[in-house]
Each structure stands twice: as C-alpha cells, then as structure tokens.
Design a protein around this motif. Structure first.
Motif, PDB file in Angstrom:
ATOM      1  N   GLU A   1     -25.777 -22.398  -8.412  1.00  0.00           N
ATOM      2  CA  GLU A   1     -25.041 -20.993  -8.671  1.00  0.00           C
ATOM      3  C   GLU A   1     -25.093 -20.053  -7.618  1.00  0.00           C
ATOM      4  N   VAL A   2     -26.269 -20.061  -6.939  1.00  0.00           N
ATOM      5  CA  VAL A   2     -26.466 -19.263  -5.984  1.00  0.00           C
ATOM      6  C   VAL A   2     -25.673 -19.848  -4.631  1.00  0.00           C
ATOM      7  N   VAL A   3     -25.530 -21.137  -4.343  1.00  0.00           N
ATOM      8  CA  VAL A   3     -24.715 -21.564  -3.473  1.00  0.00           C
ATOM      9  C   VAL A   3     -23.312 -21.032  -3.446  1.00  0.00           C
ATOM     10  N   ALA A   4     -22.712 -21.296  -4.702  1.00  0.00           N
ATOM     11  CA  ALA A   4     -21.589 -20.775  -5.140  1.00  0.00           C
ATOM     12  C   ALA A   4     -21.138 -19.428  -4.964  1.00  0.00           C
ATOM     13  N   PHE A   5     -22.240 -18.405  -5.129  1.00  0.00           N
ATOM     14  CA  PHE A   5     -21.952 -17.031  -4.611  1.00  0.00           C
ATOM     15  C   PHE A   5     -21.963 -17.169  -2.954  1.00  0.00           C
ATOM     16  N   ALA A   6     -22.931 -17.896  -2.395  1.00  0.00           N
ATOM     17  CA  ALA A   6     -22.841 -18.013  -1.024  1.00  0.00           C
ATOM     18  C   ALA A   6     -21.648 -18.060  -0.189  1.00  0.00           C
ATOM     19  N   VAL A   7     -20.741 -19.258  -0.844  1.00  0.00           N
ATOM     20  CA  VAL A   7     -19.528 -19.334  -0.535  1.00  0.00           C
ATOM     21  C   VAL A   7     -18.683 -18.310  -0.631  1.00  0.00           C
ATOM     22  N   PHE A   8     -18.814 -17.763  -1.904  1.00  0.00           N
ATOM     23  CA  PHE A   8     -17.887 -16.360  -1.912  1.00  0.00           C
ATOM     24  C   PHE A   8     -18.232 -15.306  -1.048  1.00  0.00           C
ATOM     25  N   VAL A   9     -19.522 -15.233  -0.575  1.00  0.00           N
ATOM     26  CA  VAL A   9     -19.853 -14.045   0.161  1.00  0.00           C
ATOM     27  C   VAL A   9     -19.242 -14.400   1.741  1.00  0.00           C
ATOM     28  N   ASN A  10     -19.623 -15.500   2.078  1.00  0.00           N
ATOM     29  CA  ASN A  10     -19.427 -16.217   3.789  1.00  0.00           C
ATOM     30  C   ASN A  10     -17.984 -16.627   3.786  1.00  0.00           C
ATOM     31  N   VAL A  11     -17.281 -16.701   2.698  1.00  0.00           N
ATOM     32  CA  VAL A  11     -15.864 -17.145   2.896  1.00  0.00           C
ATOM     33  C   VAL A  11     -14.753 -16.313   2.409  1.00  0.00           C
ATOM     34  N   VAL A  12     -15.009 -15.983   1.168  1.00  0.00           N
ATOM     35  CA  VAL A  12     -13.914 -14.979   0.290  1.00  0.00           C
ATOM     36  C   VAL A  12     -14.168 -13.847   0.870  1.00  0.00           C
ATOM     37  N   VAL A  13     -15.409 -13.265   0.879  1.00  0.00           N
ATOM     38  CA  VAL A  13     -15.528 -11.474   1.356  1.00  0.00           C
ATOM     39  C   VAL A  13     -15.191 -11.621   2.759  1.00  0.00           C
ATOM     40  N   ALA A  14     -15.975 -12.447   3.607  1.00  0.00           N
ATOM     41  CA  ALA A  14     -15.775 -12.280   4.980  1.00  0.00           C
ATOM     42  C   ALA A  14     -14.329 -12.224   5.454  1.00  0.00           C
ATOM     43  N   HIS A  15     -13.492 -13.181   4.539  1.00  0.00           N
ATOM     44  CA  HIS A  15     -12.034 -13.264   4.978  1.00  0.00           C
ATOM     45  C   HIS A  15     -11.534 -11.677   4.771  1.00  0.00           C
ATOM     46  N   LEU A  16     -11.976 -10.812   4.247  1.00  0.00           N
ATOM     47  CA  LEU A  16     -11.368  -9.476   4.247  1.00  0.00           C
ATOM     48  C   LEU A  16     -11.655  -8.615   5.108  1.00  0.00           C
ATOM     49  N   GLY A  17     -12.883  -9.071   6.051  1.00  0.00           N
ATOM     50  CA  GLY A  17     -13.125  -8.053   7.242  1.00  0.00           C
ATOM     51  C   GLY A  17     -14.402  -7.699   7.163  1.00  0.00           C
ATOM     52  N   THR A  18     -15.038  -7.189   8.442  1.00  0.00           N
ATOM     53  CA  THR A  18     -16.617  -6.713   8.802  1.00  0.00           C
ATOM     54  C   THR A  18     -16.789  -5.554   7.510  1.00  0.00           C
ATOM     55  N   THR A  19     -15.789  -4.729   7.589  1.00  0.00           N
ATOM     56  CA  THR A  19     -16.232  -3.503   6.814  1.00  0.00           C
ATOM     57  C   THR A  19     -16.327  -3.742   5.381  1.00  0.00           C
ATOM     58  N   GLU A  20     -15.597  -4.677   4.783  1.00  0.00           N
ATOM     59  CA  GLU A  20     -15.577  -5.068   3.309  1.00  0.00           C
ATOM     60  C   GLU A  20     -16.878  -5.964   3.367  1.00  0.00           C
ATOM     61  N   LEU A  21     -17.260  -7.119   4.040  1.00  0.00           N
ATOM     62  CA  LEU A  21     -18.464  -7.862   4.219  1.00  0.00           C
ATOM     63  C   LEU A  21     -19.755  -6.760   4.142  1.00  0.00           C
ATOM     64  N   ALA A  22     -19.719  -5.707   5.078  1.00  0.00           N
ATOM     65  CA  ALA A  22     -20.832  -4.812   5.116  1.00  0.00           C
ATOM     66  C   ALA A  22     -21.075  -4.022   3.615  1.00  0.00           C
TER      67      ALA A  22
END
Length: 414
Positions: A245-266
């Motif tokens: 479950e946590v790996v799935a969330f890590a994929v979400f953070v590192n791929v999906v959220v990171a796709h939005l940009g540095t401001t959104e990731l931070a």
C-alpha cells in the motif's frame, strides 16, 4: 464504559506519543529546511517519505515480535523471550546492509522520476545519507515491540521523544549557519535525522543491554533457525500488506504528484507531514483498541470486544474530526509555517490550502478504516483487509491517479 476508556488511554498514550514524535520528525525537517526554498523543501520532504517507505517492510514485519513476547508472557515461559529480540536485531542489521547496497543504484532510479535537475541532485544527496538511519530505526521498532509484548509501552515513547529532541537540535545547528558553523542545508537535514535516530536507539537499547525492566537472561540464547523462520513466516505477510500500500502511495508521490511540478510536489509533501500529526495518534488509539479486542476475544467476551471497537472508533474519529476542522479553518496559517522566501511562495501556499481542505475531508474516513483494520487483525482476519487494501491501492488509486492527473491533465484538484 469508563473502565474501558481508561484502559484504552493507559495502553494508548505511550504509543500515541511515540508515533506522534515520529510524525513530528518529518514535520520538523520540513519546517526547518523551508527557508532554503521550494527545491530543497521538495527534496527533503520527498526524501523523508521515501526513507519512510524503505523502512516500512522490515518495520511492519517486526511488529510480530510483540505477539511472540506477549504469548511467552501469557504462558509464563519467559526463559526464551530474549531470543525474539535477537531475531529482530538480525532483521535490523540485514536491513542496513541491503539499503546501503542500493545507494549506487539511486541515480539511475531517480532518473526515471520527473524531478527537476536541482531537486533530483538534492534528493540523491539526502537519501545517500539518510539510509544510514534505517537499520537503527528498525532496531528501535524491534525493542519497542518486544517491550510492548511484555506490557511495557513506555520505552518506545522515551525513544521517540529523544529522537525528536535530538533531531530538532541537530537541524537547528546544521541546516543554516549558526555558532560559527557554515550551514549544510539538505546535507545537514539528512545528518540530523541520522543522529536523532541513533540517539533514539541508544535510549531504548542501553536499558535493554543493562537488563532493566526485562526478564532474566538465560546463560545461553540458543537461537533456533526454525523459530526465526516462524517469525519471518508470520511477520512478512503483515509487512508485505502494509508495504504494497505504501509503495502505491510512493508511486503516486514520485510520478503523479511530481508530474505537476516542484511547487505542487513541495506543497503536497508538506501537507502529508501535517496529515501525519492526525494519523499517528489515531494509529496509537487503533493499536490500543486492537490489544483490548484481542484480549476480549481470547476470553470469549465478544460483546466486550464489540464495545471496545466502537469506543476506539469514536475516540479516533473525534480526534481526527477536531484536527480536520482545524485544517479547514486555518489552512493558510498552516502553510505559512513552511513559507520560503523568493518566487513561487504564493502559489505554494495557495496549492497547499486546496490540498489541506481535501486532507480535512478524508481524516474521518482514514480513522474508520484504520481502527476497523486493526480490530479485524486482532480477531485473526488479516486476509480480507490485505485484499481490500491491495485492490484499492493498485486497481483504483494508481490507475485513477495516472488517468485523471496525467492523462486527462486534471491538475491539483484531480
């Protein structure tokens, strides 16, 4: 009902403080590195989460040690209880060896992620240092669960508080220039976490080594391979459940959220650090409730087990509802705590406010799922929660996140 509530409180408050202190470490790192700008903030918060991810499988696996020591305590057979602590130490050492061996592969792995170049460089720097804390972190959990099985949850609390205090002091001294020190930025934040974790390990390991609050040690430990295999056989499924479950969330953070940009990731990672303040105390309450439920089922007092589940659910939901209301009413104040100087800060705060409002809504649902999951585990049902969590994570969450955020370009709200 009052006696049941009192029992939940006595069992849970050391767990709550221990878990809350862990959440506050990430919160503290994010807050103290924020003045360096959104790039270092994104790197440290993402690195902190990825470190947490890397530790999750061994940490949740050694939770099983609590069951073994509790069974030994219940049966009065304490002569071999120290063996289980040493099985945990073996897993902690193995964890440290494995994660250090992965450091040379980090640049290639990070190269697949859509980070900006500066964020990727800081993230590699942070992770290559922070991995040194993983073995000690697992060691803390080994002894925390070992002591917990003996009915003593306070050593974990003391280790958590000391870890947080030392981490805060080291962050203060190492991140920005102070007292003649040049200030080490992201490197300082990483070393602060390592130093804090080592201090926490010493806090719980030294009393164990001195034999304080422990059963008498046998002359020889007599470690048994069959027993160690049994620890792995029962512990790994529980660990894999949480890990996937946590790996799935890590994929979400590192791929999906990171796709939005540095401001959104931070902003997202800051919101997750704030969210942990709600999650960890709720986790402590859920763990305490599971202890009461398990004991009640063992005595065949099923109605009492039901009452304990309902009361735990009410207590956890009340806590997260209050905190969620605070998130709804003061999102700007909370995001301003992490504000940095320079361009992008207004967008960072605005994005964080939107995210915090969503966070406030999911709090109660998160608490309900957490408490019921722990209660079902105490009743011996781990298969259904595992299947549900894996399906939600990998069939609904990740494909849905990719489709609506990346494919449909849905942005932050999606």
């Amino acid at each position: 009902m009052n006696s049941l509530l009192r029992t939940l409180f006595v069992l849970s408050w050391p767990i709550v403080l221990a878990r809350a202190s862990q959440a506050l470490i990430g919160f503290c790192d994010a807050w103290m590195v924020a003045p360096l700008g959104e790039g270092p903030l994104a790197a440290v918060t993402t690195g902190s989460f990825n470190t947490y991810l890397a530790s999750f499988l061994p940490v949740t696996t050694v939770y099983i040690l609590q069951s073994f020591t509790a069974q030994s305590r219940g049966s009065g057979e304490l002569s071999g209880v120290h063996r289980f602590a040493w099985y945990g130490f073996i897993l902690a050492v193995a964890t440290q060896i494995v994660v250090v061996a992965t450091v040379p592969f980090l640049p290639a792995l990070l190269g697949f992620m859509p980070f900006e170049a500066a964020v990727r460089a800081d993230l590699f720097t942070y992770l290559s240092i922070r991995v040194l804390s993983l073995g000690p972190a697992v060691g803390i959990e080994v002894l925390a669960n070992w002591y917990g099985g003996l009915g003593n949850t306070r050593p974990a609390m003391r280790a958590g508080v000391i870890t947080l205090a030392v981490n805060f002091l080291a962050n203060y001294l190492l991140i920005e220039p102070r007292f003649g020190l040049p200030g080490y930025g992201v490197v300082g934040a990483a070393w602060a976490s390592v130093i804090g974790t080592l201090a926490g390990l010493a806090t719980i390991a030294v009393p164990y080594a001195l034999g304080r609050d422990t059963p008498p040690r046998p002359e020889r430990l007599m470690l048994q391979m069959s027993e160690f295999v049994r620890v792995l056989r029962l512990g790994l499924p529980h660990g894999v459940n949480w890990f996937l479950e946590v790996v799935a969330f890590a994929v979400f953070v590192n791929v999906v959220v990171a796709h939005l940009g540095t401001t959104e990731l931070a902003a997202f990672n800051v919101v997750m650090q704030i969210n942990m303040l709600a999650f960890m105390p709720a986790f402590g309450l859920a763990s305490a409730g599971a202890i009461v439920v398990g004991e009640a089922i063992g005595r065949r007092r099923y109605e009492y087990a039901h009452q304990a589940t309902v009361l735990t659910l009410a207590a956890a939901a009340t806590w997260v509802a209050l905190l969620g209301t605070f998130f709804l009413l003061t999102p700007g104040f909370l995001m301003n705590v992490f504000a940095f100087s320079g361009e992008g800060v207004l967008e960072f705060i605005a994005v964080g406010i939107v995210m915090l409002r969503f966070c406030a809504v999911w709090q109660v649902f998160d608490a309900v799922g957490l408490v019921l999951h722990q209660a079902l585990r105490a009743a011996g049902d781990t298969t259904w929660p595992m299947l549900v969590r894996i399906v939600i994570a990998w069939v609904v969450f990740i494909p849905g996140g990719w489709y609506f955020v990346i494919h449909m370009n849905g942005g932050v709200v999606a």
